[in-house]
Design an enzyme around this catalytic site. Sequence first.
Site, short mmCIF file in Angstrom:
data_model
loop_
_atom_site.label_atom_id
_atom_site.label_comp_id
_atom_site.label_asym_id
_atom_site.label_seq_id
_atom_site.Cartn_x
_atom_site.Cartn_y
_atom_site.Cartn_z
N PHE A 1 0.92 -1.22 -0.16
CA PHE A 1 0.02 -0.13 -0.09
C PHE A 1 0.91 1.22 -0.04
O PHE A 1 1.66 1.59 0.93
CB PHE A 1 -0.91 -0.08 1.17
CG PHE A 1 -1.89 1.13 1.42
CD1 PHE A 1 -3.28 1.08 0.88
CD2 PHE A 1 -1.43 2.40 2.43
CE1 PHE A 1 -3.89 2.15 1.08
CE2 PHE A 1 -2.33 3.19 2.68
CZ PHE A 1 -3.45 3.18 2.10
N GLY A 2 0.83 1.93 -1.26
CA GLY A 2 1.75 3.02 -1.18
C GLY A 2 0.98 4.49 -1.08
O GLY A 2 0.43 5.00 -1.82
N THR B 1 2.33 6.99 1.72
CA THR B 1 3.65 7.73 2.42
C THR B 1 4.56 8.34 1.34
O THR B 1 5.11 7.19 0.44
CB THR B 1 4.07 7.32 3.55
OG1 THR B 1 3.13 6.87 4.65
CG2 THR B 1 5.37 8.07 4.18
N PRO C 1 8.34 10.61 0.82
CA PRO C 1 9.42 11.10 1.39
C PRO C 1 9.12 12.32 2.09
O PRO C 1 9.53 12.80 3.16
CB PRO C 1 10.67 11.44 0.47
CG PRO C 1 10.28 10.38 -0.55
CD PRO C 1 8.75 10.05 -0.54
N GLU D 1 0.46 4.32 10.58
CA GLU D 1 -1.20 4.35 10.53
C GLU D 1 -1.44 5.56 11.49
O GLU D 1 -2.44 5.21 12.33
CB GLU D 1 -1.88 2.88 11.14
CG GLU D 1 -1.27 1.81 10.23
CD GLU D 1 -2.27 1.68 9.09
OE1 GLU D 1 -3.27 2.28 9.20
OE2 GLU D 1 -2.05 0.68 8.34
N GLY D 2 -1.04 6.75 11.25
CA GLY D 2 -1.40 7.95 12.11
C GLY D 2 -0.46 7.76 13.55
O GLY D 2 -0.47 6.83 14.18
N THR D 3 0.48 8.88 13.63
CA THR D 3 1.26 8.99 14.77
C THR D 3 0.24 9.16 15.89
O THR D 3 -0.76 9.65 15.80
CB THR D 3 2.45 10.11 14.78
OG1 THR D 3 1.50 11.12 14.94
CG2 THR D 3 3.10 9.91 13.64
P1 FAD Z 1 6.15 13.08 10.22
O1 FAD Z 1 4.64 13.38 9.62
O2 FAD Z 1 7.21 13.69 9.45
O3 FAD Z 1 6.11 13.36 11.65
C1 FAD Z 1 7.14 13.66 12.37
C2 FAD Z 1 6.66 13.98 13.89
O4 FAD Z 1 5.96 15.21 13.63
C3 FAD Z 1 5.82 12.93 14.58
O5 FAD Z 1 6.17 12.81 16.00
C4 FAD Z 1 4.62 13.41 14.06
O6 FAD Z 1 3.62 13.10 15.18
C5 FAD Z 1 4.63 14.91 14.44
N1 FAD Z 1 3.59 15.86 13.84
C6 FAD Z 1 3.30 15.74 12.44
N2 FAD Z 1 2.28 16.61 12.20
C7 FAD Z 1 2.04 17.04 13.28
C8 FAD Z 1 1.12 18.10 13.59
N3 FAD Z 1 0.03 18.57 12.81
N4 FAD Z 1 0.82 18.44 14.92
C9 FAD Z 1 1.60 18.07 15.84
N5 FAD Z 1 2.87 16.80 15.43
C10 FAD Z 1 2.89 16.74 14.18
N6 FAD Z 1 3.17 4.10 4.76
C11 FAD Z 1 2.58 3.64 3.71
O7 FAD Z 1 1.97 4.58 3.14
N7 FAD Z 1 2.43 2.24 3.76
C12 FAD Z 1 2.97 1.54 4.40
O8 FAD Z 1 2.81 0.04 4.05
C13 FAD Z 1 3.88 1.83 5.67
N8 FAD Z 1 4.46 1.07 6.45
C14 FAD Z 1 5.49 1.46 7.27
C15 FAD Z 1 6.08 0.55 8.03
C16 FAD Z 1 7.21 0.95 8.80
C17 FAD Z 1 8.02 0.13 9.50
C18 FAD Z 1 7.16 2.67 9.31
C19 FAD Z 1 8.21 3.07 10.11
C20 FAD Z 1 6.41 3.38 8.51
C21 FAD Z 1 5.35 2.93 7.65
N9 FAD Z 1 4.48 3.84 6.83
C22 FAD Z 1 3.77 3.53 5.75
C23 FAD Z 1 4.68 5.16 6.90
C24 FAD Z 1 3.97 5.65 8.28
O9 FAD Z 1 2.57 5.70 7.98
C25 FAD Z 1 4.60 7.09 8.49
O10 FAD Z 1 5.80 6.86 8.90
C26 FAD Z 1 3.83 8.23 9.52
O11 FAD Z 1 2.60 8.43 8.70
C27 FAD Z 1 4.31 9.35 9.79
O12 FAD Z 1 4.90 10.14 8.77
P2 FAD Z 1 6.70 10.41 9.23
O13 FAD Z 1 7.31 9.26 9.19
O14 FAD Z 1 6.72 11.17 7.70
O15 FAD Z 1 6.39 11.43 10.16
#
Ligand code: FAD
Length: 387
Positions: free
Chosen positions: A128-129, A131, A133, A366-368
């Site tokens: 599922f793509g 996310t 960079p 899946e949403g931090t």
């Molecule tokens: P960022 O969005 O850059 O966040 C960095 C920090 O800023 C976090 O602490 C966040 O909570 C905080 N932050 C961001 N916005 C706000 C705000 N408005 N207010 C306050 N704080 C904020 N994605 C897919 O599409 N498909 C997959 O199959 C998938 N598998 C994954 C598997 C692994 C092992 C990992 C680590 C990630 C995977 N992901 C996948 C991606 C994952 O969903 C993202 O890492 C996640 O959505 C967070 O995005 P980011 O890493 O860019 O962090």
Amino acid sequence: MLDYLELEGDLTGEEKLVRDEARRFVDEQVKPDIGEHYEAGTFPTELIPQMGELGFYAPNLDGYGLPGLGERAYGLLMQELEAGDSGLRSMASVQGSLVIYPIHAYGSDEQKQRWLPKLGSGEAVGCFGLTEPQHGSDPSGMETRAERDADGYVLNGSKTWITNSPIADVAVVWARDVSAEGSPVRGFLVETDRDGVTTNKIEGKLSMRASVTGEIGLDDVRVPEEDVLPGVEGMKGPLSCLTQARFGIAWGVVGAARDAFEDARQYAKDRDQFGGPIARFQLQQGKLAEMATQITNAQLMAHRLADLKERGDLRHQQVSMAKRHNVRVAREVTRTAREMLGGNGITTDYSPMRHMENIETVYTYEGTDDIHTLVLGADLTGIEAFH
Ligand code: FAD
């Protein structure tokens, strides 16, 4: 096994059967060498078809050879898989909720016939793509674009952190259709052997090591019209899939927490210090009491979600609350369990630290935790605080 408020008594015969089968599978096929896979950074790929045979992918959906079980059975299954390892549950979550679900919900008859039987059996692997960079928590800012050409689309862009992309046969890629008015987001079924597709593995993970994670590069990839999901447009497409997967996560992490708790409870009874088992110390009992209470809370939330989902009343904000709460519980419980195992607790011989490290990913994907907090804040006040 911890079931302090006797939820077992509410399960149907079928639900118990599914739960027991998954538990047996994890005990026999996963637990013996999951520690080695974790250290090596590999997923036990030989289990993929076995998991399909056992009906572990999209067990709550029916037709096309899918099991058609209820939502509680689906949750129980995720719980048992994650008691083995979050990587195993992630495999089933992605295949079921993020690949089979969108094709089942939004696909054409041809797409369903072509993909669902193969994905359900594990003959084909999906990813599922969403996310990118530069766009994680805010996927609506996505830059991946699809441009119309004579008989389909040309895709350009890149996705990252994609579970299973290096081993996937097909990727559900979400991209902006720049040829349509307003550039709506649409779902594309992209076979990974198409010209212009690359799926590099991400190395160096210190969490979720028994799961393959990669990128998806799209360089002038031609996708015919018949591979576009016809039934959905806009962010509702990917977000509705995430709600399904997050439901599974709210259940799954209870399994990781329970497994860590059971390891700690047993260890406390077996480990002697100062002339007797450490379980006789009030400090250790206090930790067990707190962990058991937190896990029980998480179990109750998961069971309630299943009831609401079954009757069609589940709101995505309720899923956010349970995902956020239950992952927090798992994060805390796995760390306390690790602590109770002393030095032995930092090895792969015991499960708590492996679960603890995995949960760092589950806390983020899946949403931090922050994002689910904001979802709840918006729901409670009517005021959005994302921007
Ligand atoms: P960022 O969005 O850059 O966040 C960095 C920090 O800023 C976090 O602490 C966040 O909570 C905080 N932050 C961001 N916005 C706000 C705000 N408005 N207010 C306050 N704080 C904020 N994605 C897919 O599409 N498909 C997959 O199959 C998938 N598998 C994954 C598997 C692994 C092992 C990992 C680590 C990630 C995977 N992901 C996948 C991606 C994952 O969903 C993202 O890492 C996640 O959505 C967070 O995005 P980011 O890493 O860019 O962090």
